[in-house]
Write a protein that holds these residues in place. Structure first.
Motif, PDB file in Angstrom:
ATOM      1  N   LEU A   1       0.843  -1.190   0.000  1.00 20.71           N
ATOM      2  CA  LEU A   1       0.000   0.000   0.000  1.00 20.71           C
ATOM      3  C   LEU A   1       0.881   1.243   0.000  1.00 20.71           C
ATOM      4  O   LEU A   1       2.043   1.190   0.410  1.00 20.71           O
ATOM      5  N   ARG A   2       0.309   2.372  -0.428  1.00 20.40           N
ATOM      6  CA  ARG A   2       1.059   3.620  -0.440  1.00 20.40           C
ATOM      7  C   ARG A   2       0.188   4.755   0.074  1.00 20.40           C
ATOM      8  O   ARG A   2      -1.039   4.726  -0.039  1.00 20.40           O
ATOM      9  N   ILE A   3       0.857   5.766   0.642  1.00 21.60           N
ATOM     10  CA  ILE A   3       0.179   6.977   1.080  1.00 21.60           C
ATOM     11  C   ILE A   3       0.091   7.928  -0.096  1.00 21.60           C
ATOM     12  O   ILE A   3       1.082   8.166  -0.797  1.00 21.60           O
ATOM     13  N   MET A   4      -1.090   8.471  -0.333  1.00 24.19           N
ATOM     14  CA  MET A   4      -1.297   9.388  -1.445  1.00 24.19           C
ATOM     15  C   MET A   4      -0.992  10.818  -1.008  1.00 24.19           C
ATOM     16  O   MET A   4      -1.452  11.270   0.049  1.00 24.19           O
ATOM     17  N   ASP A   5      -0.215  11.504  -1.805  1.00 23.90           N
ATOM     18  CA  ASP A   5       0.066  12.918  -1.553  1.00 23.90           C
ATOM     19  C   ASP A   5      -1.036  13.731  -2.231  1.00 23.90           C
ATOM     20  O   ASP A   5      -1.039  13.907  -3.444  1.00 23.90           O
ATOM     21  N   ILE A   6      -1.990  14.210  -1.428  1.00 22.05           N
ATOM     22  CA  ILE A   6      -3.114  14.973  -1.990  1.00 22.05           C
ATOM     23  C   ILE A   6      -2.933  16.477  -1.763  1.00 22.05           C
ATOM     24  O   ILE A   6      -3.859  17.263  -1.944  1.00 22.05           O
ATOM     25  N   GLY A   7      -1.742  16.861  -1.297  1.00 17.63           N
ATOM     26  CA  GLY A   7      -1.428  18.271  -1.193  1.00 17.63           C
ATOM     27  C   GLY A   7      -1.764  18.901   0.139  1.00 17.63           C
ATOM     28  O   GLY A   7      -1.646  20.133   0.281  1.00 17.63           O
ATOM     29  N   LEU A   8      -2.185  18.110   1.119  1.00 19.37           N
ATOM     30  CA  LEU A   8      -2.457  18.676   2.437  1.00 19.37           C
ATOM     31  C   LEU A   8      -2.327  17.598   3.504  1.00 19.37           C
ATOM     32  O   LEU A   8      -2.475  16.410   3.226  1.00 19.37           O
ATOM     33  N   ARG A   9      -2.024  18.029   4.720  1.00 19.43           N
ATOM     34  CA  ARG A   9      -1.930  17.124   5.863  1.00 19.43           C
ATOM     35  C   ARG A   9      -3.297  17.054   6.534  1.00 19.43           C
ATOM     36  O   ARG A   9      -3.842  18.074   6.956  1.00 19.43           O
ATOM     37  N   LEU A  10      -3.860  15.895   6.593  1.00 22.67           N
ATOM     38  CA  LEU A  10      -5.178  15.720   7.194  1.00 22.67           C
ATOM     39  C   LEU A  10      -5.089  15.848   8.712  1.00 22.67           C
ATOM     40  O   LEU A  10      -4.060  15.513   9.306  1.00 22.67           O
ATOM     41  N   PRO A  11      -6.144  16.323   9.357  1.00 23.58           N
ATOM     42  CA  PRO A  11      -6.105  16.451  10.822  1.00 23.58           C
ATOM     43  C   PRO A  11      -5.951  15.097  11.502  1.00 23.58           C
ATOM     44  O   PRO A  11      -6.523  14.104  11.061  1.00 23.58           O
ATOM     45  N   ALA A  12      -5.143  15.075  12.547  1.00 22.98           N
ATOM     46  CA  ALA A  12      -4.933  13.835  13.301  1.00 22.98           C
ATOM     47  C   ALA A  12      -6.117  13.566  14.211  1.00 22.98           C
ATOM     48  O   ALA A  12      -6.877  14.477  14.562  1.00 22.98           O
ATOM     49  N   MET A  13      -6.284  12.313  14.599  1.00 20.62           N
ATOM     50  CA  MET A  13      -7.326  11.935  15.540  1.00 20.62           C
ATOM     51  C   MET A  13      -6.727  11.848  16.944  1.00 20.62           C
ATOM     52  O   MET A  13      -5.755  11.117  17.158  1.00 20.62           O
ATOM     53  N   GLU A  14      -7.293  12.576  17.888  1.00 20.67           N
ATOM     54  CA  GLU A  14      -6.817  12.519  19.263  1.00 20.67           C
ATOM     55  C   GLU A  14      -7.494  11.364  19.996  1.00 20.67           C
ATOM     56  O   GLU A  14      -8.712  11.282  20.069  1.00 20.67           O
TER      57      GLU A  14
END
Length: 306
Positions: free
Chosen positions: A253-266
């Motif tokens: 699997l690979r991480i897609m670079d969609i141009g932004l960092r998604l918010p993390a889950m606390e």
């Protein structure tokens, strides 16, 4: 009016149905119905409104449940004092969302087993909203869930943040990576957790903000199922990076670079303010240590910048 009938009424109220109460009490549904019927016959009043498979309390039922909880609470207090109860020989009920189950929860379970050899742990794997509800109802001693409630009834301890990313099968993008335009991809399902979860809300917000309507959002409550479908090329998925660390390292699997960092889950550990248990507090501390140990032993995959 016996303890078992009162207990049946409490669980029907907590879970919202006779069937669910029967499963929790390890009884048959007719047996639970019979206990409620006996209570109603004795009181000469209806305890529950019945509407299809769901039930709700009548005004008489609200009063009964209030007294029933007090009565059963006094019973437990009396038994504990008379028997010299030691909480290190009891049962701890823990609720956890799936992300914890597939990352650091096994390490915590080992720590609990080593330190509290006479404590039995009952696990409830569920979505965060349901875990929060059960902790507030007193049905769980500790809940590991996403997003602090800030409820005055709960003590909540920050445990960790789960980085989120859009994941795809390796064949979909080149090994060198590069920016991916979701709008340019052909229509495909994007999988994530159930509709009442933070990841589902994050994905919905992302697609709405980008004006993307041709990708279908598929809600699932099983991490292994989502990963299996990803590996088989079914579509994309929004997942915590930690749960697919092994698949990233293997190149499946690979991480897609969609141009932004998604918010993390606390992720937080929640328990009732008035729980009064040293073991509960110690398990929360063990959870913090387990997370640090688990993350310290793992190599962190590099998220795309953006």
């Amino acid at each position: 009016m016996d303890f078992k009938s009162l207990e049946a009424a409490i669980w029907v109220d907590r879970l919202g149905s006779f069937k669910a109460a029967a499963e929790a009490l390890r009884m048959t549904q007719p047996a639970v119905s019979a206990r409620i019927f006996q209570l109603e016959e004795m009181l000469g009043a209806q305890i529950f409104y019945r509407s299809g498979k769901r039930v709700s309390l009548t005004p008489v039922g609200v009063t009964l449940i209030d007294y029933a909880e007090q009565i059963l609470g006094l019973r437990e207090t009396a038994i504990a004092k008379i028997k010299g109860h030691n909480e290190e020989h009891g049962i701890i009920r823990i609720g956890a969302m799936e992300t914890a189950v597939h990352t650091w929860l096994p390490s915590l379970m080992c720590a609990i087993s080593e330190k509290y050899q006479h404590v039995a742990v009952d696990f409830d794997v569920n979505v965060s909203d349901e875990i929060q509800r059960k902790v507030l109802k007193g049905m769980l001693d500790i809940g590991f869930y996403i997003g602090a409630t800030n409820s005055p009834m709960l003590t909540e301890t920050h445990l960790c943040d789960f980085e989120m990313a859009l994941i795809c099968p390796a064949h979909l993008i080149s090994e060198q990576g590069g920016r991916v335009d979701l709008k340019a991809l052909p229509p495909m399902p994007i999988m994530t957790f159930s509709r009442n979860t933070v990841p589902h809300a994050i994905l919905g917000s992302l697609l709405s903000r980008e004006g993307i309507v041709h990708h279908r959002v598929c809600a699932m409550n099983s991490v292994p199922t989502i990963i299996d479908m990803l590996c088989k090329g079914v579509g994309l998925a929004l997942l915590p990076v930690e749960v697919i660390r092994h698949h990233l390292e293997q190149g499946v699997l690979r991480i897609m670079d969609i141009g932004l960092r998604l918010p993390a889950m606390e992720c937080v550990a929640g328990r009732l303010v008035k729980h009064g248990s040293n073991v509960v507090e110690d398990i929360v501390a063990l959870a913090v240590e387990s997370i640090e140990r688990t993350r310290g032993n793992a190599s962190s995959p590099i998220l795309p910048s953006g």
